[in-house]
Design an enzyme around this catalytic site. Sequence first.
Site, short mmCIF file in Angstrom:
data_model
loop_
_atom_site.label_atom_id
_atom_site.label_comp_id
_atom_site.label_asym_id
_atom_site.label_seq_id
_atom_site.Cartn_x
_atom_site.Cartn_y
_atom_site.Cartn_z
CB CYS A 180 -0.99 0.08 1.15
SG CYS A 180 -1.94 -1.41 1.40
CG ASP B 62 14.19 -6.88 -7.73
OD1 ASP B 62 13.78 -7.89 -7.14
OD2 ASP B 62 13.58 -6.37 -8.69
CB CYS C 178 13.05 -10.37 4.33
SG CYS C 178 13.92 -8.91 3.73
#
Length: 492
Positions: free
Chosen positions: A18, A368, A458
């Site tokens: 978002c 990426d 992550c």
Amino acid sequence: MSTSLLPGEKPDRLEEACAVFGVYAPGEDVARLTCFGLQALQHRGQESAGIAVGDGETVMAYKDLGLVTQVFNEGSLSALKGNLAIGHCRYSTAGGGGWEGAQPHISAIDNVLIALAHNGTLVNTGEVRENQSLMETLEHLRSNTDSEVAAKLIGAETRRTHHLRDGIRAMMNELVGAYAMVLASPDSLYAFRDPNGIRPLCIGTLPGGGWVVSSETCGLDIVGAAYLRDVEPGEIVRFSEEGMSSMQGVPAGRRASCIFEYVYFARPDSVIDGQSVYQARRTMGATLAEEAPVDADLVLGVPDSGVPPAMGFAAASGIPYVDGIVKNRYVGRSFIQPTQAMRQNAVRIKLNPLPSVIAGKRLVVIDDSIVRGNTSKQLVAMLRQAGASEVHLRIVSPEVKWPCFYGIDTDTQDQLIAANMTVDEMCDFIGADSLAFISLEGFRNAVKPDHPGFCDACFTGDYITEIPEELQDKGFFPENRGRRSIAAADNQ
């Protein structure tokens, strides 16, 4: 941006969750300014879009599924008149998709309407819903979204004190996780951010007076606003006829800006925490050239986020950079599902190689990230079919081994290829001649050596907050449950 997906299927890359935008500018067409701001931030979410305006008496909103330009037209914008506005575009994570998840979320505090828009994900809303004494003070929850829980918590305390800032502060004290939020009341715009500053949020000033709040600085640029500063972690900023005012809603915690913003999520023309995203990406590529050199003929970047680091790699290595992959910029998120045959090689829907450029060449291909590995496998095969003699894959982020619980749509850990294979095994699976990732230290230094602190869970599994067990069960191998669910104090 991802290709068309079947219901319940996750894209083979990390996806943002978002964007938020807000304007306080009496006398201006605030809805139109917000619409332009959301278009600049469209890359952060393509499922739904919405705008709410405050006109001094009430709050009105319009939202629907689709891209910003699909949801809004002259008619819908002209009906949204007011002195302030907030906007939102969504990529669904917590609470799922559909119209119920579209924002801004509208809530009533007695006879007063407010609108709330949220970027990020809260990790303890399940605990809030199970807290019987707390739930007795809240109204009935109609959806499964974090944003509704936040809005109800704000309303409960505001009813008691009659001050919205008290309600916002009470919510900030109760909820844990990542949030960059904007709130519209009939006469004021509020912006506030979690105490760790995980998701970005900045403030700008309009030339004719007034203020703008945006997830990224590119949202300020499109409406002609000048960057003023970021909303600080734990801060509540209010914009009203009295001007701009600030208070600390909750004490700032350990700084933990999402480091993946610099890799993929943010637009390259944005500036985050004082660092140009474009320059950070170029430096990542140069760092990768030093850490993982390769003898090759050409450097290619996978559009779009792989292009700046590919230029950096080429400059540092002396290997020429070429545009060897063309991107179809009009696929995006589509309601037209491809055939099964097309889905099996889905990368062709959005990327196409140039055989005249790459045939017979040894390629260094810069991308990426690698999540599940299927897209990388298809990309390498496609380049070989176009005539490449060698394909050396270089990734400008470290291996993604852990799921994100703060607003990034990652797969479960058993689906993350780097959590299940060594680099050599991944290379064999993908079919590249070689594969290398940037080191975590090199990555951090490439982004900003003096940055006050990143969230890189992550890559490392070191989460900035405690992760409730019900969320761990959804993201971890069972034998790893709780292993990396450590508090901020333990991360020091």
